[in-house]
Design an enzyme around this catalytic site. Sequence first.
Site, PDB file in Angstrom:
ATOM      1  N   ASP A 174      -1.304   6.422   6.569  1.00 28.09           N
ATOM      2  CA  ASP A 174      -2.402   5.589   6.097  1.00 28.09           C
ATOM      3  C   ASP A 174      -2.632   4.541   7.193  1.00 28.09           C
ATOM      4  O   ASP A 174      -1.816   3.644   7.386  1.00 28.09           O
ATOM      5  CB  ASP A 174      -1.999   4.920   4.779  1.00 28.09           C
ATOM      6  CG  ASP A 174      -3.050   3.935   4.280  1.00 28.09           C
ATOM      7  OD1 ASP A 174      -4.087   3.763   4.951  1.00 28.09           O
ATOM      8  OD2 ASP A 174      -2.826   3.338   3.208  1.00 28.09           O
ATOM      9  N   LYS A 209     -12.571  -1.794   7.323  1.00 27.51           N
ATOM     10  CA  LYS A 209     -11.939  -2.860   8.106  1.00 27.51           C
ATOM     11  C   LYS A 209     -12.357  -2.743   9.572  1.00 27.51           C
ATOM     12  O   LYS A 209     -12.979  -3.648  10.106  1.00 27.51           O
ATOM     13  CB  LYS A 209     -10.427  -2.799   7.951  1.00 27.51           C
ATOM     14  CG  LYS A 209     -10.028  -3.013   6.481  1.00 27.51           C
ATOM     15  CD  LYS A 209      -8.659  -2.508   6.187  1.00 27.51           C
ATOM     16  CE  LYS A 209      -8.400  -2.267   4.730  1.00 27.51           C
ATOM     17  NZ  LYS A 209      -8.674  -3.376   3.832  1.00 27.51           N
ATOM     18  N   TRP A 267       0.825  -1.214   0.000  1.00 23.69           N
ATOM     19  CA  TRP A 267       0.000   0.000   0.000  1.00 23.69           C
ATOM     20  C   TRP A 267       0.851   1.253   0.000  1.00 23.69           C
ATOM     21  O   TRP A 267       0.525   2.243  -0.649  1.00 23.69           O
ATOM     22  CB  TRP A 267      -1.009  -0.021   1.150  1.00 23.69           C
ATOM     23  CG  TRP A 267      -2.055  -1.066   0.902  1.00 23.69           C
ATOM     24  CD1 TRP A 267      -2.214  -2.237   1.566  1.00 23.69           C
ATOM     25  CD2 TRP A 267      -3.049  -1.053  -0.139  1.00 23.69           C
ATOM     26  NE1 TRP A 267      -3.248  -2.961   1.006  1.00 23.69           N
ATOM     27  CE2 TRP A 267      -3.773  -2.265  -0.029  1.00 23.69           C
ATOM     28  CE3 TRP A 267      -3.392  -0.158  -1.156  1.00 23.69           C
ATOM     29  CZ2 TRP A 267      -4.828  -2.594  -0.893  1.00 23.69           C
ATOM     30  CZ3 TRP A 267      -4.444  -0.487  -2.015  1.00 23.69           C
ATOM     31  CH2 TRP A 267      -5.143  -1.685  -1.875  1.00 23.69           C
TER      32      TRP A 267
HETATM   33  N1  PMP Z   1      -4.294   1.368   2.355  1.00 24.21           N
HETATM   34  C1  PMP Z   1      -4.357   0.218   3.041  1.00 24.21           C
HETATM   35  C2  PMP Z   1      -3.389  -0.015   4.162  1.00 24.21           C
HETATM   36  C3  PMP Z   1      -5.327  -0.737   2.703  1.00 24.21           C
HETATM   37  O1  PMP Z   1      -5.403  -1.883   3.370  1.00 24.21           O
HETATM   38  C4  PMP Z   1      -6.235  -0.464   1.646  1.00 24.21           C
HETATM   39  C5  PMP Z   1      -7.324  -1.417   1.260  1.00 24.21           C
HETATM   40  N2  PMP Z   1      -7.178  -2.727   1.539  1.00 24.21           N
HETATM   41  C6  PMP Z   1      -6.097   0.738   0.946  1.00 24.21           C
HETATM   42  C7  PMP Z   1      -5.125   1.636   1.348  1.00 24.21           C
HETATM   43  C8  PMP Z   1      -7.012   1.067  -0.193  1.00 24.21           C
HETATM   44  O2  PMP Z   1      -8.218   1.412   0.339  1.00 24.21           O
HETATM   45  P1  PMP Z   1      -9.519   1.716  -0.518  1.00 24.21           P
HETATM   46  O3  PMP Z   1      -9.933   0.437  -1.151  1.00 24.21           O
HETATM   47  O4  PMP Z   1     -10.459   2.230   0.508  1.00 24.21           O
HETATM   48  O5  PMP Z   1      -9.151   2.748  -1.526  1.00 24.21           O
END
Ligand code: PMP
Length: 362
Positions: free
Chosen positions: A174, A198, A104
């Site tokens: 994040d 989550k 991520w």
């Molecule tokens: N950052 C992290 C740490 C994630 O786990 C996720 C989704 N699994 C995201 C960003 C992306 O999130 P979204 O699908 O809400 O754009």
Amino acid sequence: MTERIFNFSAGPAVLPLPVLEQAQREMLSLAGVGMSVMEISHRSQTFDDIHQSAKQGLRDLLGIPDNYHVLFLQGGASLQFSMIPINLLPAGGGSADYVITGSWGKKALKEAKKQGAVSIAADMADSRYTRVPEAHELKLDPRAAYVHITTNETIEGVEWQTEPETGDVPLVADASSDICSRPMDVTKYALIYAGAQKNLGPSGVTLVIIRDDLLQRIPAGLHTMLDFRTHAENDSLYNTPNTWGIYILDLVCKWLKEQGGLAAMHRENQAKAQLIYDAIDATDFYRGHAAREARSLMNVTFRLPSEELERQFAKEATAAGLDGLKGHRSVGGIRASIYNAFPRAGCEALVEFMREFGRKNG
Ligand code: PMP
């Protein structure tokens, strides 16, 4: 009642049963309103009460000081990968530091590069993203616009235990996959963002906690919806927010308070994760991915002796009522996501299944 299985999904993920039950009871009509939350104006008193309660719930749980705004946006954490550099990375000067501890963080970096100058303060690729950097491994620029970290890498199952020291440089995080799983010193951060799906509620709401002084740095002339000031000045109501998502988030915050708040949640999350890590460490059949000191309390990642056995493990687990254990397609292996609402009994059931599977196939 309809049968519910143990849901190890990485997100959207399991929600607290009492929250779902309350939402079910109120689906056709909120008490005294005669309509569901999905059918009322986002500018009505009823929704305003829910919205203010959700914000206050997060403020209470996380101890968010008054000089931070609590925003509920859309576009997921993924849109924040762009919005943050668009708002905070000055064009033609300055650069931002990114710490890459997994998949991520890499995605956040990719978008920031499109906006301006970016420096990689550390990239843990050499460790195969099994750990977070130590202080001496960070190449931090004291003049950076901000430092970006991913507090928990959902795919690799690697989590920071404490935030890095960044001095006067704003720390941006994040926290999508570990927000509200443990107490967090919000004052150490300038901006925290998280997709809700989550630990906070359904997908479609993105929490942004932003320190007020950051708003002064935003360049003029940004597209209205991409400008943090728009959302701060309009209390997240410039356009129609995800009213249903905010309603569920409010219920989740109330549930978290009933559990004893984030310190109690943290103790429970540690106990849950420990059960599975102990089962991994008990034999050579299972191999944990993350280094011990970086092990995530939310996403427990491990390998089996072969990919064939991993496929079989996930398949047999699903048949046994343990769903969602297949690792992310990019890294394979097994991943048990055990967010706040995931019950301890599910961890115990997984441990039992692991023992039995290891015995039969080891
Ligand atoms: N950052 C992290 C740490 C994630 O786990 C996720 C989704 N699994 C995201 C960003 C992306 O999130 P979204 O699908 O809400 O754009």
